[in-house]
Design a protein around this motif. Structure first.
Motif, PDB file in Angstrom:
ATOM      1  N   LYS A   1       0.891  -1.049  -0.187  1.00 19.92           N
ATOM      2  CA  LYS A   1       0.466   0.446   0.234  1.00 19.92           C
ATOM      3  C   LYS A   1       0.784   1.270  -0.177  1.00 19.92           C
ATOM      4  O   LYS A   1       1.738   1.604   0.943  1.00 19.92           O
ATOM      5  CB  LYS A   1      -1.074  -0.166   1.405  1.00 19.92           C
ATOM      6  CG  LYS A   1      -1.552   1.390   1.222  1.00 19.92           C
ATOM      7  CD  LYS A   1      -2.812   1.529   2.128  1.00 19.92           C
ATOM      8  CE  LYS A   1      -2.655   1.056   3.692  1.00 19.92           C
ATOM      9  NZ  LYS A   1      -3.326   0.569   4.875  1.00 19.92           N
TER      10      LYS A   1
ATOM     11  N   GLN B   1      -9.823  -5.180  -5.533  1.00 19.95           N
ATOM     12  CA  GLN B   1      -8.540  -5.218  -6.738  1.00 19.95           C
ATOM     13  C   GLN B   1      -9.074  -4.280  -8.152  1.00 19.95           C
ATOM     14  O   GLN B   1      -9.615  -5.653  -9.149  1.00 19.95           O
ATOM     15  CB  GLN B   1      -7.188  -5.877  -6.720  1.00 19.95           C
ATOM     16  CG  GLN B   1      -6.085  -5.583  -7.428  1.00 19.95           C
ATOM     17  CD  GLN B   1      -5.640  -6.555  -6.893  1.00 19.95           C
ATOM     18  OE1 GLN B   1      -5.015  -6.919  -7.854  1.00 19.95           O
ATOM     19  NE2 GLN B   1      -4.359  -5.984  -5.496  1.00 19.95           N
TER      20      GLN B   1
ATOM     21  N   ASP C   1      -7.762   2.611  -1.309  1.00 19.81           N
ATOM     22  CA  ASP C   1      -6.704   2.764  -0.880  1.00 19.81           C
ATOM     23  C   ASP C   1      -5.813   2.159  -2.724  1.00 19.81           C
ATOM     24  O   ASP C   1      -5.872   1.646  -3.305  1.00 19.81           O
ATOM     25  CB  ASP C   1      -5.441   2.086  -0.126  1.00 19.81           C
ATOM     26  CG  ASP C   1      -5.906   1.752   1.295  1.00 19.81           C
ATOM     27  OD1 ASP C   1      -6.539   2.923   1.599  1.00 19.81           O
ATOM     28  OD2 ASP C   1      -6.205   0.478   2.111  1.00 19.81           O
TER      29      ASP C   1
ATOM     30  N   TYR D   1      -5.447  -0.645  -7.132  1.00 19.92           N
ATOM     31  CA  TYR D   1      -6.654  -0.016  -6.135  1.00 19.92           C
ATOM     32  C   TYR D   1      -7.932  -0.473  -5.898  1.00 19.92           C
ATOM     33  O   TYR D   1      -8.010  -1.449  -6.677  1.00 19.92           O
ATOM     34  CB  TYR D   1      -7.128   1.814  -6.098  1.00 19.92           C
ATOM     35  CG  TYR D   1      -9.000   1.511  -7.166  1.00 19.92           C
ATOM     36  CD1 TYR D   1      -9.828   1.480  -6.516  1.00 19.92           C
ATOM     37  CD2 TYR D   1      -8.189   1.597  -8.554  1.00 19.92           C
ATOM     38  CE1 TYR D   1     -10.759   1.470  -7.619  1.00 19.92           C
ATOM     39  CE2 TYR D   1      -9.516   1.869  -9.586  1.00 19.92           C
ATOM     40  CZ  TYR D   1     -10.417   1.586  -8.770  1.00 19.92           C
ATOM     41  OH  TYR D   1     -11.712   1.605  -9.430  1.00 19.92           O
TER      42      TYR D   1
ATOM     43  N   CYS E   1      -2.175   0.997  -4.110  1.00 21.42           N
ATOM     44  CA  CYS E   1      -1.459  -0.200  -4.139  1.00 21.42           C
ATOM     45  C   CYS E   1      -0.132  -0.073  -5.285  1.00 21.42           C
ATOM     46  O   CYS E   1      -0.561   0.397  -6.072  1.00 21.42           O
ATOM     47  CB  CYS E   1      -1.754  -1.740  -3.652  1.00 21.42           C
ATOM     48  SG  CYS E   1      -2.709  -1.465  -1.739  1.00 21.42           S
TER      49      CYS E   1
ATOM     50  N   ASN F   1      -3.470  -4.086   1.628  1.00 18.85           N
ATOM     51  CA  ASN F   1      -2.964  -4.002   0.242  1.00 18.85           C
ATOM     52  C   ASN F   1      -4.443  -3.980  -0.439  1.00 18.85           C
ATOM     53  O   ASN F   1      -3.452  -5.275  -2.060  1.00 18.85           O
ATOM     54  CB  ASN F   1      -1.949  -5.259   0.359  1.00 18.85           C
ATOM     55  CG  ASN F   1      -1.114  -5.242   1.478  1.00 18.85           C
ATOM     56  OD1 ASN F   1      -0.489  -3.545   1.725  1.00 18.85           O
ATOM     57  ND2 ASN F   1      -0.127  -5.706   1.946  1.00 18.85           N
ATOM     58  N   CYS F   2      -5.310  -3.437  -0.950  1.00 19.54           N
ATOM     59  CA  CYS F   2      -5.529  -3.389  -1.841  1.00 19.54           C
ATOM     60  C   CYS F   2      -6.295  -4.915  -2.336  1.00 19.54           C
ATOM     61  O   CYS F   2      -6.447  -4.997  -3.585  1.00 19.54           O
ATOM     62  CB  CYS F   2      -5.362  -2.542  -2.570  1.00 19.54           C
ATOM     63  SG  CYS F   2      -4.609  -1.327  -2.824  1.00 19.54           S
TER      64      CYS F   2
ATOM     65  N   THR G   1      -3.575   5.666   1.355  1.00 23.46           N
ATOM     66  CA  THR G   1      -4.743   5.285   2.094  1.00 23.46           C
ATOM     67  C   THR G   1      -5.964   5.959   2.163  1.00 23.46           C
ATOM     68  O   THR G   1      -5.941   7.610   1.843  1.00 23.46           O
ATOM     69  CB  THR G   1      -3.816   5.548   3.195  1.00 23.46           C
ATOM     70  OG1 THR G   1      -3.046   4.563   4.290  1.00 23.46           O
ATOM     71  CG2 THR G   1      -5.066   5.102   4.126  1.00 23.46           C
TER      72      THR G   1
END
Length: 137
Positions: free
Chosen positions: A41, A80, A117, A70, A119, A75-76, A44
């Motif tokens: 990531k 995704q 988020d 994203y 990543c 961690n996404c 945020t």
């Protein structure tokens, strides 16, 4: 300039309702410093705010792929979505996208409970170094 904007509104009324780029009230950057095959990531998300990536750069210490995505969760991992394709880099090769003046990638806001988020996914255990500049106005 006003005539151009008026023409855009007449041609495409949805233009007035789309999230337009405005100079950011806050700007930030994050380092890209990864040496394993992983998802990391970088940004945020904030509830109710879009993320505008204005530039990113990376250089590779070896052969490997790097891709921006994203999503939500760790961690996404949930929902995704690709922001870029996988850039295939070789040793000492890199890329620079954007100048920091205007957005090159736009990440939509998520819901209150699921904020998007940003990543980066790397495919090999080689050093990938760089930075990403963004705004969340």
């Amino acid at each position: 300039m006003r005539i151009l904007l008026l023409l855009l509104l007449l041609i495409n009324p949805a233009f007035a309702q789309s999230p337009a780029w405005t100079p950011p009230s806050t700007q930030a950057s994050a380092a890209i410093n990864i040496s394993t095959a992983t998802t990391t990531k970088l940004i945020t998300g904030i509830a109710g705010r879009w993320v505008y990536i204005t530039s990113f750069n990376v250089i590779s210490g070896g052969t490997g792929n790097i891709q921006l995505v994203y999503g939500t969760g760790s961690n996404c991992g949930t929902g995704q979505t690709s922001l870029t394709g996988a850039y295939n880099l070789t040793a000492q090769a890199g890329l620079v996208v954007g100048s920091g003046v205007a957005p090159v990638l736009v990440i939509p806001t998520g819901s209150e409970s699921k904020v998007n988020d940003v990543c980066v996914i790397t495919s090999a255990a080689v050093q990938m170094s760089g930075s990403i500049a963004y705004a969340q106005p």
